[in-house]
Write an enzyme that holds these catalytic residues in place. Sequence first.
Site, mmCIF file in Angstrom:
data_model
loop_
_atom_site.group_PDB
_atom_site.id
_atom_site.type_symbol
_atom_site.label_atom_id
_atom_site.label_comp_id
_atom_site.label_asym_id
_atom_site.label_seq_id
_atom_site.Cartn_x
_atom_site.Cartn_y
_atom_site.Cartn_z
ATOM 1 N N ASN A 153 0.839 -1.202 -0.035
ATOM 2 C CA ASN A 153 -0.131 -0.252 -0.229
ATOM 3 C C ASN A 153 0.743 1.548 0.329
ATOM 4 O O ASN A 153 -0.282 2.310 -0.291
ATOM 5 C CB ASN A 153 -1.235 0.144 1.169
ATOM 6 C CG ASN A 153 -0.362 0.155 2.407
ATOM 7 O OD1 ASN A 153 1.060 0.279 2.410
ATOM 8 N ND2 ASN A 153 -1.225 0.452 3.938
ATOM 9 N N LYS A 154 1.724 1.222 -0.134
ATOM 10 C CA LYS A 154 2.871 2.264 -0.094
ATOM 11 C C LYS A 154 2.778 2.800 -1.620
ATOM 12 O O LYS A 154 2.720 2.542 -1.990
ATOM 13 C CB LYS A 154 3.960 1.706 1.033
ATOM 14 C CG LYS A 154 4.342 1.386 2.197
ATOM 15 C CD LYS A 154 3.943 2.324 3.181
ATOM 16 C CE LYS A 154 3.524 1.967 4.906
ATOM 17 N NZ LYS A 154 2.645 0.766 4.848
ATOM 18 N N ILE A 155 3.990 4.077 -1.109
ATOM 19 C CA ILE A 155 3.433 4.738 -2.290
ATOM 20 C C ILE A 155 4.983 4.064 -3.758
ATOM 21 O O ILE A 155 4.799 4.173 -4.939
ATOM 22 C CB ILE A 155 4.841 6.434 -2.390
ATOM 23 C CG1 ILE A 155 4.636 7.379 -3.392
ATOM 24 C CG2 ILE A 155 6.218 6.617 -1.520
ATOM 25 C CD1 ILE A 155 4.419 8.602 -2.400
#
Length: 386
Positions: A193-195
Amino acid sequence: MHSQDHDRLFLSPPHLGRHEMNYVHKAIEDNWVAPAGPNLKGFEDDICEATGAAHCVALSSGTAAIHLGLILLGVGPGDEVLCPSFTFVATANPILYLGATPVFVDSEAETWNICPERLREAIVDRLAKGKKLKALLLVHLYGMPAKLTEIMAIAAEFGLPVLEDAAEALGSSFNKQPLGSFGKVGVFSFNGNKILTTSGGGALVTNDTALAQKTRFLATQAKDDAPHYQHSEVGYNYRLSNVLAGIGRGQMGLLDERVKRRREIFAWYREHLAHLPGLTVALAPEPAGSRSNRWLTTILLNAPDPAAPPQPAVTPETVRLQLETHNIESRPLWKPLHLQPLFQSAPMYGGAVCADLFARGLCLPSGTAMADAELRRVAGALAECF
């Protein structure tokens, strides 16, 4: 038009580019599929370049990086580690792994990160009680830089090493210096879910050569220098696989573009939700010197006006459920850790600010692959609530 008519809009799904497969194919062709190989070294070099850190060790998760970081700072049984209450549980769990105690500190309302005044109060009180304060675990929530000038000065004043949890803050900066590079140790997450993502993964960065060597040693089962398997210390199996590091190499080339898009999404929401009474697109404007990657765009529902006639309450949960009818995922802000059953006996300093944020806040879909039509879908669904 309801859920069955639309694909699900996720909060922050992975967004792959064009080059990840080249690195992954190469790893498989060359048989570099273990937690060793050229992608690993290349990925670490890419992270050093992006953060300005001298050393990087790629690990299996951001949590593993925090765990090793605390070990490097000497945290052990009976020690205390200062930590914001308003964060994901992965920040504080490794404190418990080591038999230490988290000392939770409230947030300030401007950046939602650890409050310098409350931090000083906590340090003075713990020291007066004869406690062994070992480290400060500093978090940059949702990509927004904490009040680094004040916090780093307090840490220096009391001789506390800083472990910087920049799991959500890759690509953010303060006074043009990348987050993750302010503490003795910095930590990133490459969770899905991170950038940027490696599917699962993390990294530890430091300017200290000895700490970097120690991290590699501990992350690969703490094998002593001998032809046979010789061990004098507890080690961990925390290295990232060369295959996943290949995904990371392809992703790192996209960092600037991904930050740019997250910031555009934040600006879009801010402009197009401005007319809705009852909510504010939060964490705006950025404090002087701060540049957030805007990992997630968040909203705060306005506090009820005691003078107004009573209305049916709109809560983050009613808004979340309304968005669900449109097949749109949203999430409450982090539930403060001092309110979690797991940490009910941990000390807490303050608490009103983060409890209020949790009671009024919601994260909106912010994935970089979102088209403007999907942003309009979210805005339309929110308008129905207000």
